[in-house]
Design a protein around this motif. Structure first.
Motif, PDB file in Angstrom:
ATOM      1  N   LEU A 294      69.427 -39.066  32.002  1.00  0.00           N
ATOM      2  CA  LEU A 294      69.944 -40.121  32.835  1.00  0.00           C
ATOM      3  C   LEU A 294      69.155 -40.737  33.898  1.00  0.00           C
ATOM      4  N   GLY A 295      67.968 -40.323  34.034  1.00  0.00           N
ATOM      5  CA  GLY A 295      67.271 -40.916  35.123  1.00  0.00           C
ATOM      6  C   GLY A 295      65.766 -41.266  34.761  1.00  0.00           C
ATOM      7  N   VAL A 296      64.648 -40.369  34.767  1.00  0.00           N
ATOM      8  CA  VAL A 296      63.466 -40.643  34.523  1.00  0.00           C
ATOM      9  C   VAL A 296      63.004 -41.079  33.075  1.00  0.00           C
ATOM     10  N   LEU A 297      63.872 -40.419  32.272  1.00  0.00           N
ATOM     11  CA  LEU A 297      63.597 -40.898  30.597  1.00  0.00           C
ATOM     12  C   LEU A 297      64.761 -41.568  30.169  1.00  0.00           C
ATOM     13  N   GLY A 298      65.733 -41.971  31.240  1.00  0.00           N
ATOM     14  CA  GLY A 298      66.851 -42.892  30.791  1.00  0.00           C
ATOM     15  C   GLY A 298      66.826 -44.374  31.262  1.00  0.00           C
ATOM     16  N   MET A 299      68.164 -44.807  31.459  1.00  0.00           N
ATOM     17  CA  MET A 299      68.236 -46.057  31.911  1.00  0.00           C
ATOM     18  C   MET A 299      67.504 -46.720  33.222  1.00  0.00           C
ATOM     19  N   PRO A 300      67.536 -45.619  34.263  1.00  0.00           N
ATOM     20  CA  PRO A 300      66.693 -46.144  35.537  1.00  0.00           C
ATOM     21  C   PRO A 300      65.199 -46.277  35.328  1.00  0.00           C
ATOM     22  N   GLY A 301      64.730 -45.152  34.209  1.00  0.00           N
ATOM     23  CA  GLY A 301      63.319 -45.288  34.056  1.00  0.00           C
ATOM     24  C   GLY A 301      62.780 -46.442  33.291  1.00  0.00           C
ATOM     25  N   LEU A 302      63.671 -46.891  32.134  1.00  0.00           N
ATOM     26  CA  LEU A 302      63.353 -48.000  31.370  1.00  0.00           C
ATOM     27  C   LEU A 302      63.324 -49.260  32.353  1.00  0.00           C
ATOM     28  N   THR A 303      64.440 -49.281  33.363  1.00  0.00           N
ATOM     29  CA  THR A 303      64.601 -50.271  34.147  1.00  0.00           C
ATOM     30  C   THR A 303      63.391 -50.638  34.931  1.00  0.00           C
ATOM     31  N   ALA A 304      62.777 -49.502  35.512  1.00  0.00           N
ATOM     32  CA  ALA A 304      61.446 -49.479  36.377  1.00  0.00           C
ATOM     33  C   ALA A 304      60.536 -49.801  35.581  1.00  0.00           C
ATOM     34  N   TYR A 305      60.397 -49.538  34.400  1.00  0.00           N
ATOM     35  CA  TYR A 305      59.169 -49.682  33.566  1.00  0.00           C
ATOM     36  C   TYR A 305      59.224 -51.302  33.036  1.00  0.00           C
ATOM     37  N   ALA A 306      60.113 -51.613  32.602  1.00  0.00           N
ATOM     38  CA  ALA A 306      60.417 -52.968  32.108  1.00  0.00           C
ATOM     39  C   ALA A 306      60.284 -54.056  33.100  1.00  0.00           C
ATOM     40  N   GLY A 307      60.919 -53.830  34.200  1.00  0.00           N
ATOM     41  CA  GLY A 307      60.719 -54.506  35.450  1.00  0.00           C
ATOM     42  C   GLY A 307      59.463 -54.888  36.187  1.00  0.00           C
ATOM     43  N   LEU A 308      58.591 -53.494  36.189  1.00  0.00           N
ATOM     44  CA  LEU A 308      57.631 -53.968  36.587  1.00  0.00           C
ATOM     45  C   LEU A 308      56.453 -54.460  35.457  1.00  0.00           C
ATOM     46  N   PHE A 309      56.445 -53.769  34.336  1.00  0.00           N
ATOM     47  CA  PHE A 309      55.217 -54.505  33.553  1.00  0.00           C
ATOM     48  C   PHE A 309      55.637 -55.476  32.613  1.00  0.00           C
ATOM     49  N   GLU A 310      56.880 -55.888  32.343  1.00  0.00           N
ATOM     50  CA  GLU A 310      57.265 -57.158  31.677  1.00  0.00           C
ATOM     51  C   GLU A 310      57.864 -58.059  32.262  1.00  0.00           C
ATOM     52  N   VAL A 311      58.674 -57.693  33.198  1.00  0.00           N
ATOM     53  CA  VAL A 311      59.386 -58.931  34.232  1.00  0.00           C
ATOM     54  C   VAL A 311      58.338 -59.489  35.154  1.00  0.00           C
ATOM     55  N   ALA A 312      57.756 -58.397  36.125  1.00  0.00           N
ATOM     56  CA  ALA A 312      56.913 -58.874  37.019  1.00  0.00           C
ATOM     57  C   ALA A 312      55.453 -59.036  36.576  1.00  0.00           C
ATOM     58  N   SER A 313      55.054 -58.737  35.314  1.00  0.00           N
ATOM     59  CA  SER A 313      53.795 -58.962  34.800  1.00  0.00           C
ATOM     60  C   SER A 313      52.464 -58.254  35.543  1.00  0.00           C
TER      61      SER A 313
END
Length: 340
Positions: free
Chosen positions: A128-147
């Motif tokens: 529900l956290g680090v391996l869940g939706m918040p974790g994926l949000t952080a991962y995608a938001g930093l690496f894909e969205v913010a390049s």
């Protein structure tokens, strides 16, 4: 395995909040439990549920990217539990699953909406956290969205929360030149620098963000990850370098406002600096799921990545946990665990 009870408790939204939610907006109600689910369905005993900032928006009757909660019906949210009855060949009694029918002790659901998780790989609450939706949000938001790229200087607001604490650590692991975080207490500021490895952090309650951020990042920032909005976004725009990028994930500073807050007063800088401000919805980035789990599980094993949970026990305390999360009382992911 405990016997399936005749009734289950679940939280209903009974009144749409005006400003900050209050206890009278919710009701904990008993409902019958169907011990024999229909074909293609499973019955899950929830063990942990998530409370998240986005849920506040679903309490308003407004059109958005996700439908509002309905009055006098159970609310929804991420949960992980144990299958206690199954009429679907994909799931056996005893399987652990992740799903979206939180806010209740027992969930009767279409099996297609459940995903098996492995309690041997990580604690169930981690899904529900680090391996869940918040974790994926952080991962995608930093690496894909913010390049994000190696050498970037990164500022994260709400940095001690479930998403922000991971963003900063992901950036450090991938070679950020400097990571700065804001938080709402001295204890959280210390946590950011001493446990999560941020280079600098400040308490936004100690003075204007527009003053504290330039002191923490005198050479400016390349990336801003926004969980707060308001004065944080305005200050970040001023500190972003030419061609800077901002991921707009949340705006918790205004979630309970009864009137629209004014936008940043310095948007003209977006033009001159050629800034990119982009919103993120985690569901748009499902294609990253496999890489996300592989990377994050590896960082957890190596000890490079650390995470916290704030756990509240008992379904009867779920709304208190939700309101506490909105007030910033959590460190890391706010989880409600069901006992018994």
């Amino acid at each position: 395995m405990s016997e399936i009870p005749a009734v289950s408790r679940e939280w209903h939204l009974v009144r749409r909040p005006q400003g900050w939610p209050v206890a009278e907006d919710f009701a904990l109600r008993e409902v019958p439990v169907n011990a024999e689910p229909a074909v293609g369905r499973i019955l899950v005993r929830n063990l942990h549920m998530s409370v998240d900032p986005y849920m506040r928006g679903r309490m308003n009757d407004v059109k958005s990217y996700i439908p509002p909660f309905q009055l006098d019906e159970p609310m929804q949210g991420g949960a992980v539990g144990e299958v206690v009855a199954s009429a679907d060949e994909r799931f056996a009694i005893g399987d652990h699953v992740l799903h979206h029918l939180g806010w209740r002790e027992y969930a009767d659901m279409d099996a297609a909406h459940a995903t098996k998780v492995d309690a041997a790989l990580a604690p169930l609450s981690a899904y529900l956290g680090v391996l869940g939706m918040p974790g994926l949000t952080a991962y995608a938001g930093l690496f894909e969205v913010a390049s994000f790229k190696e050498g970037d200087s990164v500022f994260v607001s709400g940095a001690a929360g479930a998403v922000g604490s991971l963003v900063g650590q992901f950036a450090k692991i991938k070679g950020a030149s400097r990571v700065i975080g804001s938080a709402g207490s001295e204890e959280k500021v210390t946590l950011l620098t001493e446990k999560y490895g941020f280079d600098a952090a400040f308490n936004y309650k100690n003075g204007p963000v527009a003053k504290q951020l330039p002191e923490a990042a005198p050479e400016g920032i390349d990336v801003y990850f926004d969980n707060v909005g308001g004065d944080h976004l305005e200050a970040a725009i001023s500190s972003l370098k030419v061609n800077g990028r901002a991921t707009l994930c949340g705006a918790i500073a205004g979630y309970n406002d009864t009137e629209a807050a004014p936008g940043p007063r310095n948007l003209m800088q977006v033009i001159g600096k050629r800034l990119r401000l982009q919103g993120i919805l985690v569901n748009d980035h499902a294609g990253l799921q496999q890489q996300f789990v592989q990377d994050v599980a590896g960082w957890l094993r190596s000890g490079e990545l650390r995470y916290d949970e704030t756990v509240v026990e008992g379904v009867e305390n779920a709304t208190d946990a939700f309101l506490g999360m909105l007030r910033g009382e959590n460190t890391g992911k706010m989880i409600v665990s069901f006992t018994g």
